[in-house]
Design a protein around this motif. Sequence first.
Motif, short mmCIF file in Angstrom:
data_model
loop_
_atom_site.label_atom_id
_atom_site.label_comp_id
_atom_site.label_asym_id
_atom_site.label_seq_id
_atom_site.Cartn_x
_atom_site.Cartn_y
_atom_site.Cartn_z
N LEU A 1 1.86 2.67 -5.29
CA LEU A 1 1.37 1.68 -6.27
C LEU A 1 2.26 0.45 -6.32
O LEU A 1 1.86 -0.59 -6.84
CB LEU A 1 1.29 2.30 -7.67
N PHE A 2 3.47 0.56 -5.77
CA PHE A 2 4.44 -0.53 -5.84
C PHE A 2 4.52 -1.31 -4.53
O PHE A 2 5.33 -2.22 -4.41
CB PHE A 2 5.81 0.02 -6.20
N PRO B 1 3.38 -3.99 -1.92
CA PRO B 1 2.54 -5.18 -2.05
C PRO B 1 1.38 -5.24 -1.05
O PRO B 1 0.47 -6.04 -1.24
CB PRO B 1 3.52 -6.34 -1.81
N ALA B 2 1.39 -4.41 -0.03
CA ALA B 2 0.26 -4.39 0.90
C ALA B 2 -0.76 -3.32 0.53
O ALA B 2 -1.96 -3.52 0.67
CB ALA B 2 0.75 -4.14 2.32
N PHE B 3 -0.29 -2.16 0.08
CA PHE B 3 -1.14 -0.97 0.09
C PHE B 3 -1.47 -0.40 -1.28
O PHE B 3 -2.09 0.66 -1.38
CB PHE B 3 -0.49 0.11 0.96
N ALA B 4 -1.03 -1.06 -2.35
CA ALA B 4 -1.22 -0.49 -3.69
C ALA B 4 -2.70 -0.30 -4.03
O ALA B 4 -3.04 0.64 -4.77
CB ALA B 4 -0.55 -1.38 -4.73
N GLY B 5 -3.57 -1.15 -3.49
CA GLY B 5 -5.00 -0.99 -3.76
C GLY B 5 -5.51 0.35 -3.25
O GLY B 5 -6.27 1.05 -3.93
N VAL B 6 -5.10 0.70 -2.04
CA VAL B 6 -5.47 2.01 -1.48
C VAL B 6 -4.92 3.12 -2.37
O VAL B 6 -5.63 4.08 -2.70
CB VAL B 6 -4.91 2.16 -0.05
N ALA C 1 8.36 -2.15 5.96
CA ALA C 1 7.83 -3.35 6.61
C ALA C 1 7.87 -4.59 5.71
O ALA C 1 7.23 -5.60 6.02
CB ALA C 1 6.41 -3.13 7.14
N ILE C 2 8.61 -4.53 4.61
CA ILE C 2 8.74 -5.67 3.69
C ILE C 2 10.23 -5.94 3.51
O ILE C 2 11.00 -5.01 3.28
CB ILE C 2 8.12 -5.34 2.31
N ASP C 3 10.62 -7.22 3.59
CA ASP C 3 12.03 -7.58 3.40
C ASP C 3 12.38 -7.65 1.92
O ASP C 3 11.57 -8.12 1.11
CB ASP C 3 12.33 -8.95 4.03
N ARG D 1 12.73 -5.87 -0.74
CA ARG D 1 11.94 -5.30 -1.83
C ARG D 1 12.43 -3.88 -2.08
O ARG D 1 12.01 -2.93 -1.42
CB ARG D 1 10.45 -5.33 -1.52
#
Lengths: 334, 334
Positions: free
Chosen positions: B224-225, B227-232, B258-260, B262
């Motif tokens: 849920l946290f 930024p790419a996949f929380a919707g899924v 895969a996120i810098d 964060r």
Amino acid sequence: MSQLKAPYLLFIGDAKDPLSIKMARSAADWSPEKCLGELRLDGCEVTTGCTAMSLDEAVSRGAKSLVLGFANSGGYIDSAWLPILQQALASGLDIISGLHDRLNDLPELVAAAQSNGCTLHDIRHPSAKLRTGKGYHRQGKRLLTVGTDCSVGKMYTSLALTKELQDRHIKASFRATGQSGILVAGDGIAVDCVVADFIAGAIEDLAPANDADHWDIIEGQGSLFHPAFAGVSLGLLHGAQADALVVCHALGRSSMRAIDDRPLPSLVETIAVNEQLARTTNPQAKVIAIAVNTSAVDEAAAMAYCREVETQLGMPCVDPIRHGVSRIADKLNG
Amino acid sequence: MSQLKAPYLLFIGDAKDPLSIKMARSAADWSPEKCLGELRLDGCEVTTGCTAMSLDEAVSRGAKSLVLGFANSGGYIDSAWLPILQQALASGLDIISGLHDRLNDLPELVAAAQSNGCTLHDIRHPSAKLRTGKGYHRQGKRLLTVGTDCSVGKMYTSLALTKELQDRHIKASFRATGQSGILVAGDGIAVDCVVADFIAGAIEDLAPANDADHWDIIEGQGSLFHPAFAGVSLGLLHGAQADALVVCHALGRSSMRAIDDRPLPSLVETIAVNEQLARTTNPQAKVIAIAVNTSAVDEAAAMAYCREVETQLGMPCVDPIRHGVSRIADKLNG
């Protein structure tokens, strides 16, 4: 997607329910300058307000695209329309559809489009190459409309706000996330139709970095509280990286759309959860106003409701249709 | 999807990175009875642990499917594999792929499959007709693994828990939501690949009503946290209607996958937000345990960390690989 070509001829067939021609009405209401007329069949009982005209007449007046103005249940392409679509292609018109069924899945239409140099636009189906989101800070200001439920006026509020800002000579762009909004804007992405992995990334691309004083007004979808669509709403919220949120609500609705026995969340809860989750990608995200569809009650009751909400929440509450959105725009002026 | 046919021959090509053959290794680890052997090319530097064998040898021993064991970056089908795929089809094997590129988009493979009576399984791409979610209560018990991040052991924990419950003669089914899990289970739905509108509905169908004392152990995805996949993740959480949640976490990760820059959310925050949002469709949803991948530290440090978390949170905290999941299963026994 490739740019949609105006002017449009809005095809509304033999529709009888005003709600069934939402696509066509959105274009007529919000992009009247793009709408040349409407094409009706015998038995049609509704209108977009545009002049009725034949296909040939529209072509002779310069129409560039035939718009399937429908949102039928099931989203299918009625075989009864095919002769008209063929005739439109033979006359050199592009065809624009927001239906779930794809024009591009019908070989006879694809062949006719190719031989006439026309384009079939399935605007509900993303054509852009999508990627996963990153959540990195980007320049520019963004506002997202969110909702207590689906179909509570998020598109209308977003369009009205964009127009109000532009009238004030504030740089603003409407960013469409559904098929009706796309038809009005001429481009956009139907976020409920993207592959789930790409929801947030699609919105990052739809509303990219911009001038520091430019507002992207992003059309929201669904609700974080809707058991079918909350995933779309959360991906949109994260991708939007919104500075300002406007909560949209419909007065007098007893259950969430298409779901039995599910009361809508309160405005207080809607504000709290949207702000909380939005801050994953924008720590400054804040709900600045409430937009309510008050059509279920009379003018006096609508005003009384909005005043009560304002007192309770300490922010503007308006019905965008009855009261306009200038008081919301005032909050973005500073 | 149509049922996957075992036994499998696991094709790992000339892979050099153990992570790149996650599909093959998941099957070898969790469904060894379905795995006849592995097919390697010159230069391959990794192994699933299965016996290496040629295609002909596998066929003569009864193999029914060739599995593309890869998850390469970009998810493409390497043209160097095509002769092997053709040979497999000519030998009567089905082909199973979890790649983004579709076997069924390659006309020469489709033709060969048809003429040999074989099936091409693109298990990452949902083949079932999907629908939107409803959130209505359904019978049976469900557990969902959720995460502080992607790739923190949700599949492993789910599979281990299912096995532990089955070993205790408690009715339990593993419900796969990613391609590796699907290969192990033989069916499932890759939820990150469904159209966004259908995320929750797909999970309602994947884990339908069941016996009152039956546990569906649903493999989670994303966070849920993230930024790419929380919707899924949110659609999955709503669709799962889980009674029990297990939070999965990886020790020592400095930024989300895969996120810098964060940092991962805290366990406390992860528990609170997952419980809060899960209660939209199951008011009883509760986090019952923490599962941590402690491979970044030594045994003593791992144990110390788990004990500290247990003291802080008042629930079991284990590394499923180092400590097993019996203490989590104990919480489901009552």
